[in-house]
Scaffold this motif. Sequence first.
Motif, short mmCIF file in Angstrom:
data_model
loop_
_atom_site.label_atom_id
_atom_site.label_comp_id
_atom_site.label_asym_id
_atom_site.label_seq_id
_atom_site.Cartn_x
_atom_site.Cartn_y
_atom_site.Cartn_z
N ARG A 126 9.43 -11.67 36.66
CA ARG A 126 9.88 -11.18 35.35
C ARG A 126 11.35 -10.79 35.37
NH1 ARG A 126 7.63 -6.02 32.15
NH2 ARG A 126 8.81 -6.33 30.24
N TYR A 127 11.81 -10.28 36.50
CA TYR A 127 13.22 -9.91 36.70
C TYR A 127 13.56 -10.16 38.16
CZ TYR A 127 10.38 -5.65 37.17
OH TYR A 127 9.39 -4.76 37.46
N ASN A 128 14.86 -10.41 38.43
CA ASN A 128 15.26 -10.70 39.80
C ASN A 128 16.44 -9.85 40.26
OD1 ASN A 128 17.35 -11.94 38.42
ND2 ASN A 128 16.76 -14.02 38.98
N GLU A 129 16.83 -8.87 39.43
CA GLU A 129 17.91 -7.95 39.78
C GLU A 129 17.55 -6.55 39.30
OE1 GLU A 129 21.62 -11.04 39.02
OE2 GLU A 129 20.91 -9.79 37.37
N HIS B 130 16.41 -3.48 34.68
CA HIS B 130 15.74 -4.61 35.32
C HIS B 130 16.32 -5.85 34.64
CE1 HIS B 130 12.42 -1.97 36.86
NE2 HIS B 130 12.84 -1.25 35.85
N GLN B 131 16.90 -6.76 35.43
CA GLN B 131 17.61 -7.90 34.86
C GLN B 131 17.04 -9.22 35.39
OE1 GLN B 131 21.90 -5.56 34.62
NE2 GLN B 131 21.78 -7.33 35.91
N LEU B 132 17.15 -10.25 34.56
CA LEU B 132 16.81 -11.61 34.96
C LEU B 132 18.07 -12.43 34.83
CD1 LEU B 132 14.67 -13.67 35.83
CD2 LEU B 132 14.19 -14.06 33.40
N VAL C 196 16.17 -7.16 30.92
CA VAL C 196 14.80 -7.39 30.46
C VAL C 196 14.13 -6.05 30.14
CG1 VAL C 196 12.55 -8.36 31.12
CG2 VAL C 196 14.66 -9.51 31.81
#
Length: 157
Positions: free
Chosen positions: A94-97, A112-114, A119
Amino acid sequence: MKSLLCAALLATFPLVAQAADSNAFDGTYKVQAETVHWSNGQLPEGFSLSITLDFQDGRIHYQSVNDTKPNDPKRNDFFIVLDDQAHPLPGYTRYNEIRGRQLSGDEFEVLHQLDGDVVVAEFWRFLPDGRTLVRRGVGKSPEGQSKAFEETFLRVK
């Protein structure tokens, strides 16, 4: 010049002192489901979430267990570096950062970032009673629908 330097150091002291005391926020917190508000009105029946926070060296070790469905609990376990920079968060779809910063002595922002897109934006505030955490923010579902939320947690450990 010397007095300006002293004034500058004294002006930064409260934030440094507050940051050093952030370990006062260490513990396990349980959501108080009756106080939760989701703007889309879709709070799952029996909503149950616990988070464990460990503040250490300018970062937070964040662990959570959402056991709303006891046979299928959802777990998170990662570090949030409080430097306002995006850091990789491998293993999540859903997010990777993750990006975090301390806003004041008792407030934090967690993004929470993608791939750089926010996001979920969370704003945490620890109340003066020393046992209550209020988390507010906005999250976007995998389907692209956003909701605002407010969740109150009480320290259980």
